[in-house]
Write a protein that holds these residues in place. Structure first.
Motif, mmCIF file in Angstrom:
data_model
loop_
_atom_site.group_PDB
_atom_site.id
_atom_site.type_symbol
_atom_site.label_atom_id
_atom_site.label_comp_id
_atom_site.label_asym_id
_atom_site.label_seq_id
_atom_site.Cartn_x
_atom_site.Cartn_y
_atom_site.Cartn_z
ATOM 1 N N TYR A 1 -0.719 -9.101 -8.430
ATOM 2 C CA TYR A 1 -0.556 -7.929 -6.695
ATOM 3 C C TYR A 1 -0.845 -6.493 -7.708
ATOM 4 C CZ TYR A 1 1.667 -12.255 -4.608
ATOM 5 O OH TYR A 1 1.506 -13.559 -4.276
ATOM 6 N N ASN A 2 -0.289 -5.533 -8.799
ATOM 7 C CA ASN A 2 -0.521 -4.720 -8.943
ATOM 8 C C ASN A 2 -2.200 -4.279 -8.253
ATOM 9 O OD1 ASN A 2 1.621 -3.364 -10.037
ATOM 10 N ND2 ASN A 2 1.372 -5.164 -11.596
ATOM 11 N N GLY A 3 -3.313 -4.924 -8.271
ATOM 12 C CA GLY A 3 -4.529 -4.551 -7.387
ATOM 13 C C GLY A 3 -4.573 -5.111 -6.555
ATOM 14 N N GLU A 4 -3.746 -4.770 -5.974
ATOM 15 C CA GLU A 4 -3.967 -5.138 -4.062
ATOM 16 C C GLU A 4 -3.329 -4.174 -3.046
ATOM 17 O OE1 GLU A 4 -4.785 -8.528 -2.804
ATOM 18 O OE2 GLU A 4 -5.334 -8.373 -4.593
ATOM 19 N N PRO A 5 -4.209 -4.051 -1.930
ATOM 20 C CA PRO A 5 -4.240 -2.223 -1.628
ATOM 21 C C PRO A 5 -2.931 -2.039 -1.208
ATOM 22 C CG PRO A 5 -5.950 -3.518 -0.560
ATOM 23 C CD PRO A 5 -5.018 -4.574 -1.507
ATOM 24 N N GLU A 6 -1.711 -2.511 -0.798
ATOM 25 C CA GLU A 6 -0.445 -2.287 -0.835
ATOM 26 C C GLU A 6 -0.358 -1.201 -2.009
ATOM 27 O OE1 GLU A 6 -0.944 -5.918 1.627
ATOM 28 O OE2 GLU A 6 -1.061 -5.508 -0.700
ATOM 29 N N MET A 7 -0.642 -1.610 -3.633
ATOM 30 C CA MET A 7 0.417 -1.022 -4.877
ATOM 31 C C MET A 7 -1.269 0.229 -4.529
ATOM 32 S SD MET A 7 2.609 -2.735 -5.618
ATOM 33 C CE MET A 7 3.021 -2.211 -6.684
ATOM 34 N N ALA A 8 -1.930 0.495 -3.917
ATOM 35 C CA ALA A 8 -2.646 1.803 -3.765
ATOM 36 C C ALA A 8 -2.623 2.996 -4.424
ATOM 37 C CB ALA A 8 -4.412 1.405 -2.894
ATOM 38 N N GLU A 9 -1.157 3.285 -3.233
ATOM 39 C CA GLU A 9 -0.818 4.862 -3.587
ATOM 40 C C GLU A 9 0.384 4.851 -3.962
ATOM 41 O OE1 GLU A 9 0.263 5.671 0.124
ATOM 42 O OE2 GLU A 9 -2.422 5.071 1.375
ATOM 43 N N VAL A 10 0.543 3.532 -4.863
ATOM 44 C CA VAL A 10 1.512 3.735 -6.259
ATOM 45 C C VAL A 10 0.986 4.810 -7.416
ATOM 46 C CG1 VAL A 10 2.739 2.364 -8.139
ATOM 47 C CG2 VAL A 10 2.414 1.706 -5.052
#
Length: 289
Positions: free
Chosen positions: A134-143
């Motif tokens: 999940y760390n590579g998913e779009p929802e994590m892009a701004e982390v």
């Protein structure tokens, strides 16, 4: 009806000690709780001599760690043993935070009869993907994980574990970690939290076989507590995990609550979290009576 036991499962680099302020508040609400350490955590952790001040970085980054080789399945077995002991004395509610959600999900797949209710607090409840992916998913892009990356010490491949230097004095790294995990608390509170972490974490966050399964995980009632100011697992990712879980078992959806908190702010200032968890415990107790 016997009072439920609320078992508390920590996240990465954390320990059962992280829950001490929350447990005090829960006790004031009459909630029985037990914080547990996953394998290689708490007093079973390794704190290399080089981690002390003044630091010997060469020794710190090369010292062996007790958590080497610990798998998610090992953690599931340890958590199952704790849940079974609690089950002897009544219903069991298991709360998991952050990476601890992977262990809770895998336990629910393997031993659903041990759990009467699950509570995920901004925690990984993998459905479509293994937890780490999940760390590579779009929802994590701004982390912004830059500070966490800078805190990493040693070679994970050689050590067989993840090791972080949380005791460094680099101002930029410290500011980045505070912004990532608890921008809503004071600087002293942040440093106290940081010094409560252990340097080592295991490498195994679970594979495809550890994703939530409808026939067992999906039979257990569950709550997701969203952390509205979380910059480590953003609210968009939390909502995605909720949607995926609900799609997997539409007849048994998440009950959803929200706390205005960063990733760990609710543990540092636990008053409101304790109120909501006491309400959840009371609801579960009423449903099971």
């Amino acid at each position: 009806m016997t009072q439920p036991t609320l078992i508390l499962v920590h996240g990465a680099f954390a320990t059962s000690f992280s829950f001490a302020p929350l447990q005090a508040e829960l006790a004031f609400h009459g909630v029985r709780s037990a914080a547990v350490d996953l394998l290689g955590h708490g007093f079973a952790a390794t704190f290399p001599h080089g981690y002390q001040a003044p630091q010997d970085l060469a020794q710190f980054i090369s010292a062996p760690g007790s958590i080497r080789g610990v798998s998610l399945d090992d953690n599931v077995q340890a958590l199952a043993e704790a849940a079974a002991r609690a089950k002897d004395n009544g219903p069991v509610i298991i709360l998991a935070h952050s990476r601890g959600g992977a262990a809770l999900t895998a336990l629910a797949n393997a031993r659903p009869e041990l759990i009467d209710h699950m509570v995920y607090v901004s925690a990984w409840a993998p459905v479509a993907l293994p937890a780490a992916e999940y760390n590579g998913e779009p929802e994590m892009a701004e982390v912004d994980n830059a500070a966490l990356g800078q805190a990493l010490a040693g070679d994970p491949g050689e050590l067989g574990l993840l090791r972080c230097n949380f005791r460094q004095a680099d101002t930029g790294v410290l500011e980045g970690l505070k912004d990532l995990f608890c921008a809503d608390v004071g600087d002293d509170e942040f440093r106290i939290f940081l010094n409560s972490l252990q340097p080592d974490e295991n490498l195994d966050a679970g594979g495809p076989e550890h994703r939530a399964q409808a026939e067992n995980w999906g039979t257990i009632a569950r709550t997701f507590v969203r952390l509205g100011e979380d910059r480590s697992i953003p609210i968009t990712m939390q909502d995605r995990l909720i949607r995926e879980g609900d799609a997997l078992t539409p007849d048994n959806p998440y009950r959803v609550r929200t706390l205005a908190s960063s990733h760990v702010g609710w543990l540092i200032r636990p008053t409101e979290a304790a109120v909501q968890l006491a309400q959840i415990t009371a609801e579960v107790s009423g449903e099971l009576s």
